[in-house]
Write a protein that holds these residues in place. Structure first.
Motif, PDB file in Angstrom:
ATOM      1  N   CYS A 230      45.265  42.057  62.543  1.00  0.00           N
ATOM      2  CA  CYS A 230      45.920  41.682  63.795  1.00  0.00           C
ATOM      3  C   CYS A 230      44.975  40.868  64.677  1.00  0.00           C
ATOM      4  N   GLU A 231      43.762  41.364  64.861  1.00  0.00           N
ATOM      5  CA  GLU A 231      42.795  40.662  65.706  1.00  0.00           C
ATOM      6  C   GLU A 231      42.394  39.317  65.097  1.00  0.00           C
ATOM      7  N   GLU A 232      42.144  39.309  63.803  1.00  0.00           N
ATOM      8  CA  GLU A 232      41.713  38.073  63.158  1.00  0.00           C
ATOM      9  C   GLU A 232      42.798  37.006  63.228  1.00  0.00           C
ATOM     10  N   SER A 233      44.055  37.407  63.114  1.00  0.00           N
ATOM     11  CA  SER A 233      45.145  36.426  63.180  1.00  0.00           C
ATOM     12  C   SER A 233      45.200  35.746  64.547  1.00  0.00           C
ATOM     13  N   MET A 234      44.890  36.500  65.601  1.00  0.00           N
ATOM     14  CA  MET A 234      44.841  35.914  66.941  1.00  0.00           C
ATOM     15  C   MET A 234      43.768  34.832  67.013  1.00  0.00           C
ATOM     16  N   TRP A 235      42.584  35.123  66.469  1.00  0.00           N
ATOM     17  CA  TRP A 235      41.500  34.141  66.504  1.00  0.00           C
ATOM     18  C   TRP A 235      41.841  32.911  65.682  1.00  0.00           C
ATOM     19  N   ARG A 236      42.558  33.101  64.575  1.00  0.00           N
ATOM     20  CA  ARG A 236      42.989  31.949  63.789  1.00  0.00           C
ATOM     21  C   ARG A 236      43.954  31.081  64.590  1.00  0.00           C
ATOM     22  N   GLY A 237      44.746  31.720  65.458  1.00  0.00           N
ATOM     23  CA  GLY A 237      45.609  30.960  66.350  1.00  0.00           C
ATOM     24  C   GLY A 237      44.822  30.107  67.316  1.00  0.00           C
ATOM     25  N   PHE A 238      43.785  30.667  67.909  1.00  0.00           N
ATOM     26  CA  PHE A 238      42.926  29.884  68.809  1.00  0.00           C
ATOM     27  C   PHE A 238      42.276  28.725  68.059  1.00  0.00           C
ATOM     28  N   ALA A 239      41.818  28.996  66.848  1.00  0.00           N
ATOM     29  CA  ALA A 239      41.121  27.975  66.067  1.00  0.00           C
ATOM     30  C   ALA A 239      42.031  26.799  65.735  1.00  0.00           C
TER      31      ALA A 239
ATOM     32  N   THR B 170      53.354  25.547  68.586  1.00  0.00           N
ATOM     33  CA  THR B 170      53.557  26.338  67.366  1.00  0.00           C
ATOM     34  C   THR B 170      52.470  26.125  66.319  1.00  0.00           C
ATOM     35  N   ASP B 171      51.513  25.239  66.580  1.00  0.00           N
ATOM     36  CA  ASP B 171      50.322  25.206  65.723  1.00  0.00           C
ATOM     37  C   ASP B 171      49.636  26.568  65.779  1.00  0.00           C
ATOM     38  N   ILE B 172      49.648  27.194  66.955  1.00  0.00           N
ATOM     39  CA  ILE B 172      49.074  28.532  67.140  1.00  0.00           C
ATOM     40  C   ILE B 172      49.906  29.550  66.372  1.00  0.00           C
ATOM     41  N   SER B 173      51.212  29.488  66.569  1.00  0.00           N
ATOM     42  CA  SER B 173      52.137  30.434  65.926  1.00  0.00           C
ATOM     43  C   SER B 173      51.991  30.401  64.410  1.00  0.00           C
ATOM     44  N   ALA B 174      51.973  29.192  63.859  1.00  0.00           N
ATOM     45  CA  ALA B 174      51.894  29.036  62.408  1.00  0.00           C
ATOM     46  C   ALA B 174      50.589  29.586  61.859  1.00  0.00           C
ATOM     47  N   ALA B 175      49.500  29.398  62.595  1.00  0.00           N
ATOM     48  CA  ALA B 175      48.200  29.893  62.145  1.00  0.00           C
ATOM     49  C   ALA B 175      48.158  31.421  62.149  1.00  0.00           C
ATOM     50  N   VAL B 176      48.750  32.029  63.177  1.00  0.00           N
ATOM     51  CA  VAL B 176      48.828  33.495  63.224  1.00  0.00           C
ATOM     52  C   VAL B 176      49.615  34.013  62.021  1.00  0.00           C
ATOM     53  N   GLU B 177      50.804  33.468  61.827  1.00  0.00           N
ATOM     54  CA  GLU B 177      51.648  33.927  60.722  1.00  0.00           C
ATOM     55  C   GLU B 177      50.979  33.692  59.377  1.00  0.00           C
ATOM     56  N   SER B 178      50.396  32.526  59.197  1.00  0.00           N
ATOM     57  CA  SER B 178      49.779  32.187  57.927  1.00  0.00           C
ATOM     58  C   SER B 178      48.684  33.175  57.548  1.00  0.00           C
ATOM     59  N   TYR B 179      47.858  33.558  58.515  1.00  0.00           N
ATOM     60  CA  TYR B 179      46.769  34.495  58.214  1.00  0.00           C
ATOM     61  C   TYR B 179      47.330  35.861  57.837  1.00  0.00           C
ATOM     62  N   VAL B 180      48.310  36.341  58.591  1.00  0.00           N
ATOM     63  CA  VAL B 180      48.879  37.657  58.281  1.00  0.00           C
ATOM     64  C   VAL B 180      49.522  37.637  56.901  1.00  0.00           C
ATOM     65  N   ARG B 181      50.330  36.615  56.626  1.00  0.00           N
ATOM     66  CA  ARG B 181      51.046  36.547  55.341  1.00  0.00           C
ATOM     67  C   ARG B 181      50.085  36.416  54.156  1.00  0.00           C
TER      68      ARG B 181
ATOM     69  N   VAL C 156      47.883  34.793  73.933  1.00  0.00           N
ATOM     70  CA  VAL C 156      48.292  34.874  72.527  1.00  0.00           C
ATOM     71  C   VAL C 156      48.154  36.328  72.105  1.00  0.00           C
ATOM     72  N   GLU C 157      49.241  36.926  71.569  1.00  0.00           N
ATOM     73  CA  GLU C 157      49.196  38.367  71.309  1.00  0.00           C
ATOM     74  C   GLU C 157      49.996  38.770  70.069  1.00  0.00           C
ATOM     75  N   PRO C 158      49.368  38.692  68.906  1.00  0.00           N
ATOM     76  CA  PRO C 158      50.032  39.183  67.701  1.00  0.00           C
ATOM     77  C   PRO C 158      50.322  40.677  67.780  1.00  0.00           C
TER      78      PRO C 158
END
Length: 274
Positions: A132-141, A150-161, A207-209
């Motif tokens: 959960c925490e790492e996906s948030m940081w991937r969103g920032f990155a 949605t570049d942020i959104s996609a990065a969060v989802e991509s890491y979790v998936r 940003v809050e996964p």
């Protein structure tokens, strides 16, 4: 003067620096609470500690009285995803608690959340919190000036998936933040990149996964606040408030501004102060 573009609040450099003050109050309060989480402590105890820390810093709790909410933090334990009302619930060894905290300094808001194990928690709960925490940081990155929300959104989802079969909660999302705690635009934790408002200087986002050990299906309890998983499995929630400068992301609620984690991810750190 605060400029709004289609209802989205765009702050000046000085206003973003003012938001950093609120962010630091939130960050310091959450670090204090992290150290207070242990078996035998109640969520009400944590709330009292948080309110004292926020007010002692010359700030106001954002959550206290918000649409009638009675706490200064949200304290969500195990199957509770978000918006848990602090009170008499006593933490037990092996629990997982998500703590959401907000503060106001000179009219500016900061908002962040952490998920913390109580004593020795099961490895699957620790991994849930980590992803959960790492996906948030991937969103920032993934956030760049000129990019899309949605570049942020996609990065969060991509890491979790890519790293789990966890559920990603879709009913609750991140948000704009500034002179109010919740502002446009919404920041989903899923979706395709390249859509939504352009990422520009002066935009601040929380940003809050929120992810679940099982399915993301959820419902709200009779208290009209606490959201729990339908299957009773655990959830995790992580949040930071951040902005983009010409140099890169600046995480306003992280004590180091996000410097260490952003550098680990190969992202240029973009502070305006500190």
């Amino acid at each position: 003067m605060i400029f709004k573009d289609r209802g989205i609040e765009i702050k000046t450099r000085d206003q973003i620096i003012s938001m950093r003050a609120a962010g630091l109050v939130v960050g310091r309060t959450l670090e204090l609470l992290r150290g207070e989480v242990k078996p035998g402590v109640s969520t009400g105890d944590l709330d009292a500690i948080a309110e004292d820390a926020i007010r002692s810093a010359g700030a106001q709790p954002s959550f206290k009285g918000y649409h009638g909410f009675t706490g200064s933090i949200c304290a969500s334990v195990n199957e509770e995803i978000v918006h848990g009302i602090p009170g008499g619930r006593v933490l037990a060894e092996g629990d997982l608690i998500s703590i959401d905290c907000g503060a106001i300094v000179d009219g500016w808001h900061g908002d962040a959340a952490i998920t913390v194990p109580v004593g020795e928690a099961a490895p699957e709960l620790l991994e849930l919190a980590r992803i959960c925490e790492e996906s948030m940081w991937r969103g920032f990155a993934a956030a760049k000036l000129g990019g899309r929300l949605t570049d942020i959104s996609a990065a969060v989802e991509s890491y979790v998936r890519a790293n789990s079969a966890y559920g990603i909660v879709e009913d609750f999302v991140g948000h704009g933040i500034g002179t109010a705690m919740h502002q446009p635009p919404n920041v989903p934790n899923f979706g395709k990149a390249g859509k939504g408002p352009k990422l520009v200087e002066g935009l601040a986002l929380a940003v809050e996964p929120m992810i679940t050990l099982g399915k993301q299906d959820n419902h709200t309890l009779e208290d009209d606040w606490t959201v729990i998983t339908d299957d009773g499995l655990a959830a995790a929630h992580t949040e930071h408030t951040f902005t983009l400068t010409p140099q890169g992301p600046w995480v306003l609620t992280a004590l180091d501004g996000g410097e260490a984690k952003l550098k680990e991810l190969g992202v240029t750190f973009g502070p305006l102060a500190d």
